[in-house]
Design an enzyme around this catalytic site. Structure first.
Site, PDB file in Angstrom:
ATOM      1  N   GLY A 193       3.272  69.730  56.994  1.00 13.06           N
ATOM      2  CA  GLY A 193       3.502  70.601  56.731  1.00 13.06           C
ATOM      3  C   GLY A 193       2.967  70.576  55.353  1.00 13.06           C
ATOM      4  N   GLY A 194       2.023  70.033  55.060  1.00 13.55           N
ATOM      5  CA  GLY A 194       1.517  69.935  53.234  1.00 13.55           C
ATOM      6  C   GLY A 194       1.552  70.942  52.654  1.00 13.55           C
ATOM      7  N   SER A 210      -6.254  72.139  65.620  1.00 12.00           N
ATOM      8  CA  SER A 210      -4.464  72.096  66.662  1.00 12.00           C
ATOM      9  C   SER A 210      -5.586  72.834  67.807  1.00 12.00           C
ATOM     10  CB  SER A 210      -3.946  73.007  66.486  1.00 12.00           C
ATOM     11  OG  SER A 210      -4.083  74.472  66.794  1.00 12.00           O
ATOM     12  N   GLY A 250       4.578  75.549  57.859  1.00  7.31           N
ATOM     13  CA  GLY A 250       4.738  77.121  57.165  1.00  7.31           C
ATOM     14  C   GLY A 250       5.381  76.811  55.524  1.00  7.31           C
ATOM     15  N   ASP A 254      -5.642  67.442  66.125  1.00 10.72           N
ATOM     16  CA  ASP A 254      -4.334  67.833  65.660  1.00 10.72           C
ATOM     17  C   ASP A 254      -3.265  67.912  66.277  1.00 10.72           C
ATOM     18  OD1 ASP A 254      -2.016  67.529  63.534  1.00 10.72           O
ATOM     19  OD2 ASP A 254      -2.847  69.962  62.921  1.00 10.72           O
ATOM     20  N   ASP A 257       1.023  64.362  69.688  1.00  8.70           N
ATOM     21  CA  ASP A 257       2.378  64.689  69.145  1.00  8.70           C
ATOM     22  C   ASP A 257       3.263  64.964  71.025  1.00  8.70           C
ATOM     23  OD1 ASP A 257       4.789  66.401  68.402  1.00  8.70           O
ATOM     24  OD2 ASP A 257       3.558  68.219  67.799  1.00  8.70           O
TER      25      ASP A 257
END
Ligand code: 13P
Length: 288
Positions: free
Chosen positions: A213-214, A48, A182, A80, A102
């Site tokens: 969010g896996g 990120s 999370g 990311d 994003d």
């Protein structure tokens, strides 16, 4: 070595998903890559903005290069959740394989405008771009979250996804289908909205889809989502929990221990196990 586009297309064709594992520390990377080596899998290392500012963009690229050479595995690097064209440009210039803009919290037209700028620059440099439509909640920094409620209005609207991919020309699209960053307090997240995934896929056709969010997502849902067109799945929280939990335990049990190459071994091994397990679930083992 074949590039990331080759592996994303292969994933689409053969119906598996490439794992993106996030990191901010070298020991985590060693664990992740050890998992990929054991499973003989392509992987994407993700940072990120925060993770990359801690680790260093050029340091991440140098590390990817060394690891590719040493393992002979297709190891790629993604920036990311970048929030500005300027920062993604820095990542592209440093040598990242892929960037994710994003703009999901912006109005759709503003999101499209900046994503287009990113795509234009990235294409010129041969870099792959992921965009995002629909809001994916929370972040990967909590041990366990309160019960997490997903608002219907935050889910990706298929017609907005179509407008977005048509106008921006992104290679991949991250979608909000009941996933979030999370893990929920129960340890297992609520089911994905596979009905929405189907509507998105039906309308946008071939553009590759990404599941953020896996961590904590029910495995049956993950497997089904892959069959329905998800080609990349991001994992962060489960790696962070494994790493920090094992490090904490080791140091608590060995209060005299001060040698990093000794006290980091359990943490690295726990990251390897998570990475290898996810690779098996995503079906990317032996796809290198
Ligand atoms: P998790 O922290 O839920 O695994 O999500 C990671 C992610 O989507 C990074 O973009």
């Amino acid at each position: 070595m074949k590039n990331i586009k080759y592996y994303l297309e292969k994933a689409q064709k053969e119906k598996f998903a490439i794992a993106q594992f996030n990191f901010s520390d070298f020991t985590q990377v060693k664990g992740i890559v050890a998992g990929a080596v054991k499973a003989n899998s392509p992987i994407i290392l993700g940072t990120s903005e925060g993770e990359s500012k801690f680790f260093g963009l050029e340091e991440a690229v140098a590390l990817r290069n060394v690891l590719r050479k040493r393992t002979n595995l297709p190891i790629f690097l993604n920036l990311d959740h970048g929030h500005s064209f300027e920062y993604l440009k820095q990542a592209i210039d440093a040598g990242y394989d892929m960037v994710h803009f994003d703009g999901s919290k912006l109005l759709l037209d503003e999101n499209i405008k900046i994503t287009k700028e990113v795509v234009k620059y990235a294409k010129w440099k041969g870099v792959t771009v992921e965009g995002e439509v629909g809001k994916i909640g929370t972040d990967s920094s909590k041990l366990y979250l309160e019960k997490f409620e997903i608002k219907e209005e935050d889910l990706t609207k298929p017609e907005e996804a179509l407008k977005f991919v048509k106008e921006t020309g992104v290679d991949l699209l991250a979608v909000s289908i009941g996933n979030f960053h999370g893990i929920e307090i129960s340890g297992i997240d609520p089911n994905l909205r596979l009905d929405i995934l189907k509507s998105i896929k039906d309308i946008i056709g071939n553009t590759a889809l990404v599941l953020h969010g896996g961590s904590g997502t029910p495995e049956d849902d993950i497997k089904e989502a892959i069959q329905m067109g998800i080609v990349k799945i991001n994992i962060n929280t489960e790696l962070r929990l494994a790493f920090s939990g094992n490090l904490r335990r080791h140091l608590n049990n060995n209060p005299e221990e001060i040698t990093p190459y000794k006290f980091l071994v359990d943490a690295r091994e726990s990251v390897r196990k998570v990475a290898e397990y996810k690779i098996q679930i995503f079906g990317s083992a032996n796809k290198a």
